[in-house]
Scaffold this motif. Structure first.
Motif, PDB file in Angstrom:
ATOM      1  N   LEU A  79       0.942  -1.128   0.153  1.00 10.07           N
ATOM      2  CA  LEU A  79       0.114   0.033  -0.042  1.00 10.07           C
ATOM      3  C   LEU A  79       0.836   1.183   0.208  1.00 10.07           C
ATOM      4  CD1 LEU A  79      -2.603   1.444   0.242  1.00 10.07           C
ATOM      5  CD2 LEU A  79      -2.520   1.012   2.639  1.00 10.07           C
ATOM      6  N   LEU A  80       1.725   1.313   0.747  1.00 10.38           N
ATOM      7  CA  LEU A  80       2.816   2.541   1.174  1.00 10.38           C
ATOM      8  C   LEU A  80       3.669   2.713  -0.033  1.00 10.38           C
ATOM      9  CD1 LEU A  80       3.318   2.142   4.838  1.00 10.38           C
ATOM     10  CD2 LEU A  80       2.587   4.193   3.879  1.00 10.38           C
ATOM     11  N   LYS A  81       4.479   1.544  -0.647  1.00  9.60           N
ATOM     12  CA  LYS A  81       5.321   1.665  -1.231  1.00  9.60           C
ATOM     13  C   LYS A  81       4.766   1.681  -3.095  1.00  9.60           C
ATOM     14  CE  LYS A  81       9.045   1.687   1.358  1.00  9.60           C
ATOM     15  NZ  LYS A  81       9.779   2.996   1.632  1.00  9.60           N
ATOM     16  N   PRO A 268     -11.426   3.069   6.736  1.00 10.24           N
ATOM     17  CA  PRO A 268     -10.394   2.936   5.796  1.00 10.24           C
ATOM     18  C   PRO A 268      -9.149   2.134   6.172  1.00 10.24           C
ATOM     19  CG  PRO A 268     -10.962   5.165   5.901  1.00 10.24           C
ATOM     20  CD  PRO A 268     -11.821   4.512   6.928  1.00 10.24           C
ATOM     21  N   TYR A 269      -8.485   1.129   5.425  1.00  7.51           N
ATOM     22  CA  TYR A 269      -7.473   0.562   5.932  1.00  7.51           C
ATOM     23  C   TYR A 269      -6.161   1.447   5.791  1.00  7.51           C
ATOM     24  CZ  TYR A 269      -3.867  -3.116   6.511  1.00  7.51           C
ATOM     25  OH  TYR A 269      -2.792  -3.861   6.784  1.00  7.51           O
ATOM     26  N   CYS A 270      -5.361   1.895   7.051  1.00  2.00           N
ATOM     27  CA  CYS A 270      -4.642   2.862   6.986  1.00  2.00           C
ATOM     28  C   CYS A 270      -3.143   2.350   7.358  1.00  2.00           C
ATOM     29  CB  CYS A 270      -4.764   3.774   7.769  1.00  2.00           C
ATOM     30  SG  CYS A 270      -6.321   4.717   7.235  1.00  2.00           S
ATOM     31  N   ALA A 271      -2.075   2.901   6.925  1.00  2.00           N
ATOM     32  CA  ALA A 271      -0.718   2.349   7.245  1.00  2.00           C
ATOM     33  C   ALA A 271       0.321   3.776   7.219  1.00  2.00           C
ATOM     34  CB  ALA A 271      -0.188   1.351   6.026  1.00  2.00           C
ATOM     35  N   ALA A 307      -6.791   3.084   2.319  1.00  2.00           N
ATOM     36  CA  ALA A 307      -7.342   2.508   1.091  1.00  2.00           C
ATOM     37  C   ALA A 307      -8.736   2.184   1.519  1.00  2.00           C
ATOM     38  CB  ALA A 307      -6.577   1.106   0.470  1.00  2.00           C
ATOM     39  N   VAL A 308      -9.769   2.366   0.543  1.00  2.00           N
ATOM     40  CA  VAL A 308     -10.987   1.651   0.615  1.00  2.00           C
ATOM     41  C   VAL A 308     -11.622   1.099  -0.239  1.00  2.00           C
ATOM     42  CG1 VAL A 308     -11.541   3.746   2.329  1.00  2.00           C
ATOM     43  CG2 VAL A 308     -11.967   3.869  -0.041  1.00  2.00           C
ATOM     44  N   SER A 309     -12.594   0.268  -0.446  1.00  2.00           N
ATOM     45  CA  SER A 309     -13.155  -0.395  -1.487  1.00  2.00           C
ATOM     46  C   SER A 309     -14.775  -0.248  -1.414  1.00  2.00           C
ATOM     47  CB  SER A 309     -12.976  -1.966  -1.167  1.00  2.00           C
ATOM     48  OG  SER A 309     -11.777  -2.413  -1.275  1.00  2.00           O
ATOM     49  N   SER A 310     -15.240  -0.071  -2.633  1.00  2.00           N
ATOM     50  CA  SER A 310     -16.801   0.273  -2.753  1.00  2.00           C
ATOM     51  C   SER A 310     -17.350  -1.034  -2.390  1.00  2.00           C
ATOM     52  CB  SER A 310     -16.986   0.649  -4.262  1.00  2.00           C
ATOM     53  OG  SER A 310     -16.584  -0.250  -4.932  1.00  2.00           O
ATOM     54  N   LEU A 311     -18.934  -0.882  -2.280  1.00  2.00           N
ATOM     55  CA  LEU A 311     -19.589  -2.138  -2.044  1.00  2.00           C
ATOM     56  C   LEU A 311     -19.607  -3.202  -2.922  1.00  2.00           C
ATOM     57  CD1 LEU A 311     -22.654  -0.321  -0.604  1.00  2.00           C
ATOM     58  CD2 LEU A 311     -20.704  -1.415   0.748  1.00  2.00           C
ATOM     59  N   GLY A 313     -16.721  -3.675  -4.822  1.00  2.00           N
ATOM     60  CA  GLY A 313     -15.277  -4.295  -4.995  1.00  2.00           C
ATOM     61  C   GLY A 313     -14.313  -3.478  -5.781  1.00  2.00           C
ATOM     62  N   GLN A 314     -14.363  -2.302  -5.881  1.00  2.00           N
ATOM     63  CA  GLN A 314     -13.209  -1.392  -6.438  1.00  2.00           C
ATOM     64  C   GLN A 314     -12.548  -0.554  -5.389  1.00  2.00           C
ATOM     65  OE1 GLN A 314     -12.656  -1.424  -9.702  1.00  2.00           O
ATOM     66  NE2 GLN A 314     -10.678  -0.173  -9.527  1.00  2.00           N
ATOM     67  N   THR A 315     -11.321  -0.499  -5.283  1.00  2.00           N
ATOM     68  CA  THR A 315     -10.562  -0.111  -4.334  1.00  2.00           C
ATOM     69  C   THR A 315      -9.959   1.436  -4.980  1.00  2.00           C
ATOM     70  OG1 THR A 315      -9.843  -2.311  -3.605  1.00  2.00           O
ATOM     71  CG2 THR A 315      -8.285  -0.362  -3.162  1.00  2.00           C
ATOM     72  N   SER A 316      -9.914   2.283  -3.978  1.00  2.00           N
ATOM     73  CA  SER A 316      -9.032   3.365  -4.199  1.00  2.00           C
ATOM     74  C   SER A 316      -8.152   3.601  -3.203  1.00  2.00           C
ATOM     75  CB  SER A 316     -10.238   4.615  -4.176  1.00  2.00           C
ATOM     76  OG  SER A 316     -11.092   4.616  -5.013  1.00  2.00           O
ATOM     77  N   VAL A 317      -6.936   4.250  -3.338  1.00  2.00           N
ATOM     78  CA  VAL A 317      -5.911   4.541  -2.616  1.00  2.00           C
ATOM     79  C   VAL A 317      -5.491   5.938  -2.653  1.00  2.00           C
ATOM     80  CG1 VAL A 317      -3.412   3.844  -2.307  1.00  2.00           C
ATOM     81  CG2 VAL A 317      -5.119   2.027  -2.951  1.00  2.00           C
ATOM     82  N   VAL A 318      -5.069   6.434  -1.633  1.00  2.00           N
ATOM     83  CA  VAL A 318      -4.568   7.844  -1.291  1.00  2.00           C
ATOM     84  C   VAL A 318      -3.084   7.865  -0.479  1.00  2.00           C
ATOM     85  CG1 VAL A 318      -4.739  10.002  -0.422  1.00  2.00           C
ATOM     86  CG2 VAL A 318      -6.746   8.882  -1.628  1.00  2.00           C
TER      87      VAL A 318
END
Length: 326
Positions: A79-81, A268-271, A307-311, A313-318
Motif C-alpha cells: 500500500l505504502l510503496k 479505511p485501511y491505513c498504514a 485504502a477503501v473499497s466500494s460495496l 469491490g473497487q479499491t481507491s488508494v490515497v
C-alpha cells in the motif's frame, strides 16, 4: 510476498507481475492477493529452519512478529510503496480459520479460497505446509456470506467466499456440465479455475475450454470472462465497478479521511511508514458518518496511505508525504 528475503522487498512478486503491464492492460486483467501465511522457523527443533505454515491468527508471537503483524506487513508495504491494495484474495494452501476470516472481513470483500469437500493434514515433516479444512463449506458456485463463528457455514458477514477448483479430465468436464445445467435453470454460476505458474497454463485452458464453450453454445447459455472482482460483483448484483472518491486532509498532527459513498470496510485501511524503514498499520477513529481521524504522534513518521473499497469491490488508494516543516 517475501518479507524476510535477502532483498527485504515484500512487493517483489507484485513488481514481477508489472513486467507484463502491457498485457495486463490489453486484456483487462487484475492483480489480486495470494497470501501464504508462514514464517521462517525451526518447528522440529533441529536447528534447521524453513518456511512453515502458521495455523493461528490471534496475535500469537513468532520469529518475525505476531501472526497478524506478519500478514499486515505485506499489505502495509504494498500500500505504502506501490499504492496497491487488493479487493480479491486467495489464501495460500487455501488455509483459513475463524480468526483469519474475521480479520479479512473488514479488509477485502471477495475471497476465492474455498475448496469444499477437502481437508488436508500432512504428516509431521521438516516443513509444515498444505494444512487446510473445507469439509463443511457450501459446494455451490454462487458464493456465500460466512458466519462469524464458523467461516465454513453461511452467515451474515459482508465478505463473500467463492469456491475454486482444478477441473481435470473427463470428471472435470462432467462437473462443468453440472454447473452449466444450473445456469440453464437461472442460477448464476461463478467458476474460478486455479492453477500455478509452474504448470502449463496455456495447455490446461486449451484442454478444457473448447468443450465448455461448445456445451454452453448448444444450450444457448452466455459465457463471460471477467476478473475476479468483476465476476464477484456480478453475482452479488452490485452493479458496475466504480472506485470510491476518498480525501485526506492534514490538520497539524491529525489527518481527516472522508469518503463520498458507503464503503465495504468499517473504516479505511491505513498504514504508516517510519524513518527506520518499518511499516505498520494504524487504526482511524470515526468522527461521523463517512469521516475518520488519524492522530500523528511520531515525528519520525514519513508517509501515510489509506485504502477503501466500494460495496461492489473497487479499491481507491490515497498516499500522503508526512515530512514536517522545520
Amino acid at each position: 510476498a517475501f518479507c524476510h528475503a535477502v532483498s527485504g522487498n515484500p512487493a517483489c512478486v507484485y513488481d514481477a507481475l508489472l513486467n507484463h503491464k502491457s498485457s495486463l492492460d490489453k486484456y483487462g486483467d487484475e492483480i489480486a492477493w495470494h497470501y501464504h501465511h508462514a514464517d521462517w522457523t525451526d518447528i522440529m527443533g533441529t536447528g534447521d529452519s524453513c518456511w512453515n505454515q502458521l495455523l493461528t491468527f490471534n496475535s500469537t508471537g513468532y520469529m518475525h512478529g505476531s501472526d497478524i503483524e506478519i500478514a499486515e506487513r505485506s499489505l502495509n508495504y504494498m500500500l505504502l510503496k506501490r499504492g496497491f491494495f487488493p479487493c480479491s484474495f486467495r489464501s495460500g494452501w487455501t488455509w483459513e480459520n475463524n480468526d483469519f476470516s474475521n480479520w479479512l472481513e473488514n479488509i477485502m470483500p471477495f475471497d476465492f479460497s474455498a475448496n469444499p469437500g477437502y481437508k488436508n493434514e500432512p504428516g509431521k515433516d521438516r516443513c509444515r505446509r498444505n494444512v487446510n479444512d473445507w469439509l463443511r463449506a457450501p459446494r455451490t458456485y454462487s458464493g456465500y456470506h460466512p458466519a462469524c463463528s464458523d467461516f465454513q457455514t453461511r452467515g451474515t458477514m459482508k465478505r463473500v467466499i467463492f469456491r475454486t477448483n482444478e477441473f481435470k479430465g473427463r470428471s472435470g468436464y462432467r462437473q462443468m456440465r453440472d454447473i452449466i445445467n444450473k445456469a440453464v435453470k437461472g442460477e448464476d454460476q461463478l467458476v474460478c479455475i486455479t492453477t500455478h505458474s509452474y504448470n502449463d497454463i496455456r495447455k490446461y485452458i486449451d484442454d478444457i475450454l473448447p468443450d465448455i464453450l461448445a456445451y454452453c453454445d448448444s444450450l444457448y447459455i452466455s459465457v463471460q470472462f471477467q476478473t475476479a472482482s468483476e465476476a464477484a460483483a456480478s453475482t452479488q448484483g452490485t452493479g458496475s465497478l466504480a472506485g470510491p472518491e476518498i480525501e485526506v486532509e492534514r490538520h497539524n498532527d491529525s489527518l481527516i479521511i472522508s469518503v463520498h459513498e458507503d464503503i465495504f470496510q468499517n473504516a479505511p485501511y491505513c498504514a504508516i511508514e517510519h524513518s527506520s524503514g518499518s511499516v505498520s498499520r494504524i487504526y482511524p477513529q470515526q468522527m461521523k458518518d463517512r469521516e475518520w481521524v488519524v492522530w500523528l504522534n511520531d515525528a519520525e513518521e514519513l508517509a501515510f496511505a489509506c485504502a477503501v473499497s466500494s460495496l461492489n469491490g473497487q479499491t481507491s488508494v490515497v498516499k500522503l508525504n508526512l515530512c514536517r516543516e522545520k
